[in-house]
Design a protein around this motif. Structure first.
Motif, PDB file in Angstrom:
ATOM      1  N   PHE A 274      37.099 -20.411  79.378  1.00  0.00           N
ATOM      2  CA  PHE A 274      38.040 -20.034  78.002  1.00  0.00           C
ATOM      3  C   PHE A 274      37.247 -20.836  77.064  1.00  0.00           C
ATOM      4  CE2 PHE A 274      40.632 -21.694  74.718  1.00  0.00           C
ATOM      5  CZ  PHE A 274      41.340 -20.522  74.245  1.00  0.00           C
ATOM      6  N   ILE A 275      36.704 -22.115  77.286  1.00  0.00           N
ATOM      7  CA  ILE A 275      36.030 -23.082  76.493  1.00  0.00           C
ATOM      8  C   ILE A 275      34.468 -22.210  76.142  1.00  0.00           C
ATOM      9  CG2 ILE A 275      34.679 -25.225  76.181  1.00  0.00           C
ATOM     10  CD1 ILE A 275      36.853 -26.401  77.948  1.00  0.00           C
ATOM     11  N   TYR A 276      33.820 -21.518  76.936  1.00  0.00           N
ATOM     12  CA  TYR A 276      32.657 -21.092  77.146  1.00  0.00           C
ATOM     13  C   TYR A 276      33.005 -19.744  76.195  1.00  0.00           C
ATOM     14  CZ  TYR A 276      28.181 -18.829  78.191  1.00  0.00           C
ATOM     15  OH  TYR A 276      26.854 -18.536  78.142  1.00  0.00           O
ATOM     16  N   CYS A 277      33.803 -18.841  76.284  1.00  0.00           N
ATOM     17  CA  CYS A 277      34.001 -17.459  75.803  1.00  0.00           C
ATOM     18  C   CYS A 277      34.780 -17.408  74.355  1.00  0.00           C
ATOM     19  CB  CYS A 277      34.723 -16.511  76.742  1.00  0.00           C
ATOM     20  SG  CYS A 277      33.823 -16.254  78.511  1.00  0.00           S
ATOM     21  N   TYR A 278      35.468 -18.365  74.311  1.00  0.00           N
ATOM     22  CA  TYR A 278      36.233 -18.399  73.058  1.00  0.00           C
ATOM     23  C   TYR A 278      35.591 -18.419  71.794  1.00  0.00           C
ATOM     24  CZ  TYR A 278      39.808 -19.597  69.493  1.00  0.00           C
ATOM     25  OH  TYR A 278      40.653 -19.821  68.443  1.00  0.00           O
ATOM     26  N   PRO A 279      34.424 -19.344  71.866  1.00  0.00           N
ATOM     27  CA  PRO A 279      33.700 -19.362  70.571  1.00  0.00           C
ATOM     28  C   PRO A 279      32.871 -18.101  70.450  1.00  0.00           C
ATOM     29  CG  PRO A 279      33.374 -21.478  71.845  1.00  0.00           C
ATOM     30  CD  PRO A 279      34.239 -20.516  72.830  1.00  0.00           C
ATOM     31  N   ILE A 280      32.512 -17.346  71.316  1.00  0.00           N
ATOM     32  CA  ILE A 280      31.789 -16.160  71.108  1.00  0.00           C
ATOM     33  C   ILE A 280      32.674 -15.054  70.835  1.00  0.00           C
ATOM     34  CG2 ILE A 280      30.626 -14.388  72.609  1.00  0.00           C
ATOM     35  CD1 ILE A 280      29.653 -16.510  74.696  1.00  0.00           C
ATOM     36  N   ALA A 281      33.858 -14.911  71.249  1.00  0.00           N
ATOM     37  CA  ALA A 281      34.870 -14.197  70.590  1.00  0.00           C
ATOM     38  C   ALA A 281      35.314 -14.328  69.056  1.00  0.00           C
ATOM     39  CB  ALA A 281      36.317 -14.030  71.327  1.00  0.00           C
ATOM     40  N   ARG A 282      35.076 -15.621  68.747  1.00  0.00           N
ATOM     41  CA  ARG A 282      35.396 -15.910  67.397  1.00  0.00           C
ATOM     42  C   ARG A 282      34.178 -15.577  66.439  1.00  0.00           C
ATOM     43  NH1 ARG A 282      40.451 -16.557  65.541  1.00  0.00           N
ATOM     44  NH2 ARG A 282      39.281 -17.746  63.729  1.00  0.00           N
ATOM     45  N   TRP A 283      32.807 -15.750  67.074  1.00  0.00           N
ATOM     46  CA  TRP A 283      31.491 -15.569  66.340  1.00  0.00           C
ATOM     47  C   TRP A 283      31.699 -14.065  66.111  1.00  0.00           C
ATOM     48  CZ3 TRP A 283      29.048 -18.024  62.832  1.00  0.00           C
ATOM     49  CH2 TRP A 283      27.840 -17.495  62.491  1.00  0.00           C
ATOM     50  N   THR A 284      31.858 -13.175  67.393  1.00  0.00           N
ATOM     51  CA  THR A 284      31.820 -11.923  67.251  1.00  0.00           C
ATOM     52  C   THR A 284      32.611 -11.141  66.133  1.00  0.00           C
ATOM     53  OG1 THR A 284      31.411 -11.716  69.714  1.00  0.00           O
ATOM     54  CG2 THR A 284      32.265  -9.686  68.721  1.00  0.00           C
ATOM     55  N   ILE A 285      33.895 -11.548  65.885  1.00  0.00           N
ATOM     56  CA  ILE A 285      34.909 -11.060  64.911  1.00  0.00           C
ATOM     57  C   ILE A 285      34.270 -11.450  63.395  1.00  0.00           C
ATOM     58  CG2 ILE A 285      37.036 -11.240  63.958  1.00  0.00           C
ATOM     59  CD1 ILE A 285      37.000  -9.847  66.709  1.00  0.00           C
ATOM     60  N   HIS A 286      33.573 -12.591  63.404  1.00  0.00           N
ATOM     61  CA  HIS A 286      33.155 -13.129  62.346  1.00  0.00           C
ATOM     62  C   HIS A 286      31.956 -12.129  61.895  1.00  0.00           C
ATOM     63  CE1 HIS A 286      31.282 -15.490  58.881  1.00  0.00           C
ATOM     64  NE2 HIS A 286      30.309 -15.481  59.590  1.00  0.00           N
ATOM     65  N   LEU A 287      31.046 -11.925  62.692  1.00  0.00           N
ATOM     66  CA  LEU A 287      29.922 -10.918  62.477  1.00  0.00           C
ATOM     67  C   LEU A 287      30.326  -9.599  62.241  1.00  0.00           C
ATOM     68  CD1 LEU A 287      27.146 -12.154  65.125  1.00  0.00           C
ATOM     69  CD2 LEU A 287      27.477 -12.728  62.708  1.00  0.00           C
ATOM     70  N   GLU A 288      31.397  -9.259  62.988  1.00  0.00           N
ATOM     71  CA  GLU A 288      31.697  -7.781  62.750  1.00  0.00           C
ATOM     72  C   GLU A 288      32.145  -7.750  61.416  1.00  0.00           C
ATOM     73  OE1 GLU A 288      35.163  -4.580  64.516  1.00  0.00           O
ATOM     74  OE2 GLU A 288      35.431  -6.704  64.540  1.00  0.00           O
ATOM     75  N   ARG A 289      33.107  -8.509  60.892  1.00  0.00           N
ATOM     76  CA  ARG A 289      33.625  -8.587  59.184  1.00  0.00           C
ATOM     77  C   ARG A 289      32.287  -8.761  58.535  1.00  0.00           C
ATOM     78  NH1 ARG A 289      38.570 -12.609  60.280  1.00  0.00           N
ATOM     79  NH2 ARG A 289      39.833 -11.055  61.382  1.00  0.00           N
ATOM     80  N   LYS A 290      31.474  -9.502  58.803  1.00  0.00           N
ATOM     81  CA  LYS A 290      30.496  -9.831  57.844  1.00  0.00           C
ATOM     82  C   LYS A 290      29.283  -8.294  57.694  1.00  0.00           C
ATOM     83  CE  LYS A 290      25.984 -12.769  57.172  1.00  0.00           C
ATOM     84  NZ  LYS A 290      25.443 -14.032  57.870  1.00  0.00           N
ATOM     85  N   PHE A 291      29.165  -7.767  58.772  1.00  0.00           N
ATOM     86  CA  PHE A 291      28.125  -6.707  58.908  1.00  0.00           C
ATOM     87  C   PHE A 291      28.885  -5.226  58.867  1.00  0.00           C
ATOM     88  CE2 PHE A 291      25.429  -9.699  61.476  1.00  0.00           C
ATOM     89  CZ  PHE A 291      24.856 -10.086  60.553  1.00  0.00           C
ATOM     90  N   ALA A 292      30.148  -5.294  58.527  1.00  0.00           N
ATOM     91  CA  ALA A 292      30.992  -4.154  58.558  1.00  0.00           C
ATOM     92  C   ALA A 292      30.398  -3.351  57.478  1.00  0.00           C
ATOM     93  CB  ALA A 292      32.398  -4.238  58.219  1.00  0.00           C
ATOM     94  N   VAL A 293      30.221  -1.895  57.418  1.00  0.00           N
ATOM     95  CA  VAL A 293      29.930  -0.908  56.548  1.00  0.00           C
ATOM     96  C   VAL A 293      30.914  -0.652  55.618  1.00  0.00           C
ATOM     97  CG1 VAL A 293      28.909   1.417  56.242  1.00  0.00           C
ATOM     98  CG2 VAL A 293      28.090  -0.176  58.319  1.00  0.00           C
ATOM     99  N   LYS A 294      30.761  -0.946  54.441  1.00  0.00           N
ATOM    100  CA  LYS A 294      31.688  -0.975  53.286  1.00  0.00           C
ATOM    101  C   LYS A 294      31.648   0.582  52.740  1.00  0.00           C
ATOM    102  CE  LYS A 294      32.536  -5.116  53.247  1.00  0.00           C
ATOM    103  NZ  LYS A 294      31.595  -5.749  54.229  1.00  0.00           N
ATOM    104  N   LEU A 295      32.558   1.386  53.023  1.00  0.00           N
ATOM    105  CA  LEU A 295      32.668   2.877  52.786  1.00  0.00           C
ATOM    106  C   LEU A 295      33.294   3.037  51.126  1.00  0.00           C
ATOM    107  CD1 LEU A 295      33.861   4.429  55.839  1.00  0.00           C
ATOM    108  CD2 LEU A 295      31.452   4.407  55.168  1.00  0.00           C
TER     109      LEU A 295
END
Length: 295
Positions: A274-295
């Protein structure tokens, strides 16, 4: 005189209106597990520790071996479990992800090849390994690969963990292949047409125009699959590979297999992942929102 709404008489409301089509509500979500992991509150590990502390006190666990002895045993074995166990899980995940990423990128580009036999071959291997159980692939690799090979007259033994790395890299390869194919095809066709109008070859179009635009789109799903892979590495324990779960069982056997040891040791393994994967999951969601294609 004929009554014409909007001309001779006022128009009435209430007519059906075609509403905009919500694309995001009709697209399958590939981040279900990552979103769930990222949605957990920060105090979740402390809740796990509380359960680990309370569980041995339940009257169903009869015996003289109590909570203090169980956590004392865990404390003695903790450095060994982290250094020789969990870090080995991380090493397996990193190597499998590296192999799967390189092979998956090649397979994904082969799926968009102009040659039909290459596309069919790449599509078949992608679907084969993408829709196969990971544990079955691990067993096939373990049984199909030789235990040793002869190179220049010398016998070289192939460790089981190498087979585990290769077995885990196969489904990752297939899923990364789909990530690459989807990212390339998501680039607007105008980019291809503009590059071709400048007399670029197909290789130049891919490497100089299309792929540079795909990196940001591929990064969130790539991180998502790494988190899934990291959490799947305990499957290697079923093959006898000495990683965290295998060493935890060995440590409990060395402590006379008291039932009270199960929750502390396996709860500690869960906490590490959990300690190892939780930051990866949070960072993934952050990057998804940051790089989302704006239609």
């Amino acid at each position: 005189m004929r009554r014409i709404p909007g001309v001779t008489v006022p128009a009435r409301g209430g007519m059906a209106v075609l509403k905009p089509f919500d694309v995001h509500r009709h697209v399958p979500d590939g981040y279900v597990m990552t979103r769930w992991l990222a949605s957990l509150p920060w105090w979740s590990p402390f809740l796990v520790l509380s359960v680990m502390a309370i569980w041995p006190q339940i009257p169903l666990a009869q015996g003289r071996y109590g909570t203090g002895e169980a956590f004392g045993a865990l404390w003695r074995w903790m450095p060994f479990l982290i250094k020789s166990g969990f870090l080995f899980n991380v090493l397996i995940s990193v190597l499998a992800m590296a192999i799967g990423t390189v092979a998956g990128a090649m397979l994904g580009l082969a799926q968009i090849s102009l040659y039909r036999p290459v596309r069919v071959f790449a599509w078949f291997f992608t679907q084969l390994f993408r829709n196969s159980p990971w544990l079955v692939l691990l067993f096939i690799v373990l049984l199909a690969f030789p235990f040793e090979v002869t190179l220049f007259g010398a016998s070289v033994r192939i460790p089981d963990w190498v087979k585990g790395v290769f077995g885990l890299s196969l489904p990752i390869m297939a899923n990364i292949s789909e990530v690459v194919r989807g990212a390339v095809l998501s680039v607007p066709s105008a980019q291809w047409e503009a590059a071709e109008s400048l007399a670029f070859t197909r290789r130049q179009v891919l490497w100089q125009v299309i792929l540079p635009q795909c990196y940001k789109r591929m990064l969130p799903p790539w991180m998502n699959w790494y988190a899934i892979l990291a959490m799947a590495t305990p499957l290697c324990s079923l093959l006898g590979i000495e990683e965290l779960i295998t060493l935890s069982r060995q440590a409990m056997e060395a402590e006379d297999n008291h039932p009270e040891l199960l929750v502390p040791f396996f709860g500690f393994a869960l906490l590490l992942f959990f300690i190892y994967c939780y930051p990866i999951a949070r960072w993934t969601i952050h990057l998804e929102r940051k790089f989302a294609v704006k239609l």
